[in-house]
Design a protein around this motif. Structure first.
Motif: not given
Length: 447
Positions: A304-317
């Motif tokens: 996540x973006x550390x300031x806004x909390x917006x999701x940047x990446x999601x890993x499902x491997x």
């Protein structure tokens, strides 16, 4: 209402002043909510609401169940189904069902509270009971443990002279030189799952709780052992915490599936991240505090973006529970581990795996130090992976049970003095030299 029930209410009403104290107003937070949580919540909560009635918050308490009867009267003269049920002498109607009835004193508290207007004295009427009830002062732990407790968290003190391990409603501080118990720090949650020191080394954050019931972060003045504050209270245990570099913020991972960012100066929530669908098992900031990573029982790791909390990446491997995560320098890659017995290295930009290291065992949280990561494993080892070669460089062997926690102590510019401490399910703490993975000493971490 039966005659006996009606009579009992009249009598209780007349005795309320004598039973509870005529001049002491009844508090929902300290008097009513604890009774509801201990005696009523199991059958009338959000997940299980017998008769369509819930008591898990002040707001829900006032909503009628399937019977349509008003639980709490608008004033003291109106019928209150809740009072009728808890004071009823008919066991088929009395609540709590199939359990011991409330005491006369407890019923009197409800009577007096309603007579005083059934007021709410908390911050948010929609908060769950666990959050409305003031943080407890826990009873002192037993003088001696009958048996060891699993060591789910360990940490070195800032000066490196002691190792701290989680106990039962306490922290135990051990001398690095001889493994002797230095002191006990009481008044923490039932079980300790995470510890982290603030940047100045004065405050120890302790993530703790009682499984399935409560969780919180207690801030301990390490010099005195006093609790400076309690924050991030939730309905299930806190599994990990991480101070954000260069700020007063703390990331808190909980078994209630949330990540909460708390301002340590005000003890208030800055934001809540609800991106995971199951327990959040670990959190980790990037070195510059710009990114935050998390892992979860929902088989994913996220950034996540550390300031806004917006999701940047999601890993499902992983395809299985993910238990540990760390953001590598330059903020381009992440390493994560879990129940597939592999360390995964993947790109933040495209969620693609770039390397994989077989561990031969399921891993827990990741501790990164420079170009290496330490991983406590359930096959009784701590494994050290070299991130330059993506290979296991060292193994710390000797535990006889699952290794659940690990921590690293720098050697003050001398690699020969670098130490690793690890804790296992059977309550053992082991101290190792990093240079050759040799054992320095070990002890059973029970007073």
């Amino acid at each position: 209402m039966s005659y006996h029930a009606y009579l009992s209410i009249l009598v209780l009403g007349s005795l309320t002043g004598m039973v509870y104290g005529a001049d002491a107003p009844v508090s929902f937070r300290t008097d009513i909510a604890p009774i509801l949580q201990d005696s009523c919540l199991a059958c009338h909560g959000a997940k299980k609401a017998e008769g369509g009635y819930r008591v898990d918050s002040y707001k829900e308490l006032f909503k009628a169940g399937d019977s349509g009867e008003s639980p709490i009267g608008a004033n003291a003269n109106d019928p209150s189904e809740l009072v009728r049920r808890i004071s009823c002498d008919d066991e088929s109607e009395r609540m709590p069902a199939e359990s011991e009835p409330l005491s006369a004193d407890q019923i009197a508290k409800f009577q007096k509270w309603i007579a005083e207007g059934a007021k709410f004295d908390g911050e948010n009427p929609a908060q769950t009971l666990a959050l409305v009830i003031p943080p407890p002062t826990y009873a002192s732990p037993p003088k001696h443990y009958g048996h060891p407790v699993p060591i789910t968290a360990v940490a070195f003190s800032p000066d490196g002279r002691t190792v701290i391990s989680g106990g039962y409603h306490e922290l135990n501080v051990w001398n690095v030189e001889n493994g002797a118990l230095v002191r006990r720090v009481p008044n923490v949650g039932q079980r300790v799952f995470a510890m982290s020191f603030s940047a100045d080394g004065k405050t120890l954050g302790v993530g703790c709780g009682e499984p399935g019931k409560s969780g919180e972060v207690r801030l301990i003045d390490f010099a005195t052992g006093e609790v400076k504050g309690v924050t991030a209270r939730t309905s299930d245990v806190v599994l990990d915490i991480a101070f954000r570099p260069g700020t007063s913020e703390l990331a808190v991972a909980s078994a209630d599936s949330s990540i909460r960012i708390v301002d340590m100066q005000t003890l208030k929530d800055v934001r809540t991240i609800a991106s995971h669908a199951d327990w959040v098992t670990s959190v980790a900031w990037s070195d510059d505090g710009k990114l935050l990573a998390s892992s979860s029982r929902d088989k994913s790791a996220k950034v996540y973006d550390g300031t806004s909390g917006e999701l940047i990446s999601s890993y499902l491997g992983h395809g299985d529970i993910v238990r540990g995560v760390s953001i590598l320098p330059e903020n381009k890659q992440v390493v994560s581990i879990g129940d597939d017995s592999k360390l995964h290295r993947w790109n933040i930009a495209d969620n693609k795996k770039v390397a994989e290291v077989g561990l031969g065992s399921d891993g827990s949280k990741i501790v990164r130090q420079g170009d290496n990561v330490l991983i406590p494993c359930v096959d009784a080892r701590v494994q050290c992976v070299d991130l330059k070669s993506n290979k296991v460089a060292k193994e710390f062997k000797g535990h006889s049970d699952w290794v659940l926690s690990v921590t690293f102590q720098p050697g003050q510019n001398d690699p020969a003095n670098e130490l690793v401490a690890s804790g296992s399910f059977d309550g053992e703490v082991r101290l190792w030299k990093v240079a050759d993975a040799s054992l320095v000493r070990s002890w059973s971490a029970k007073p």
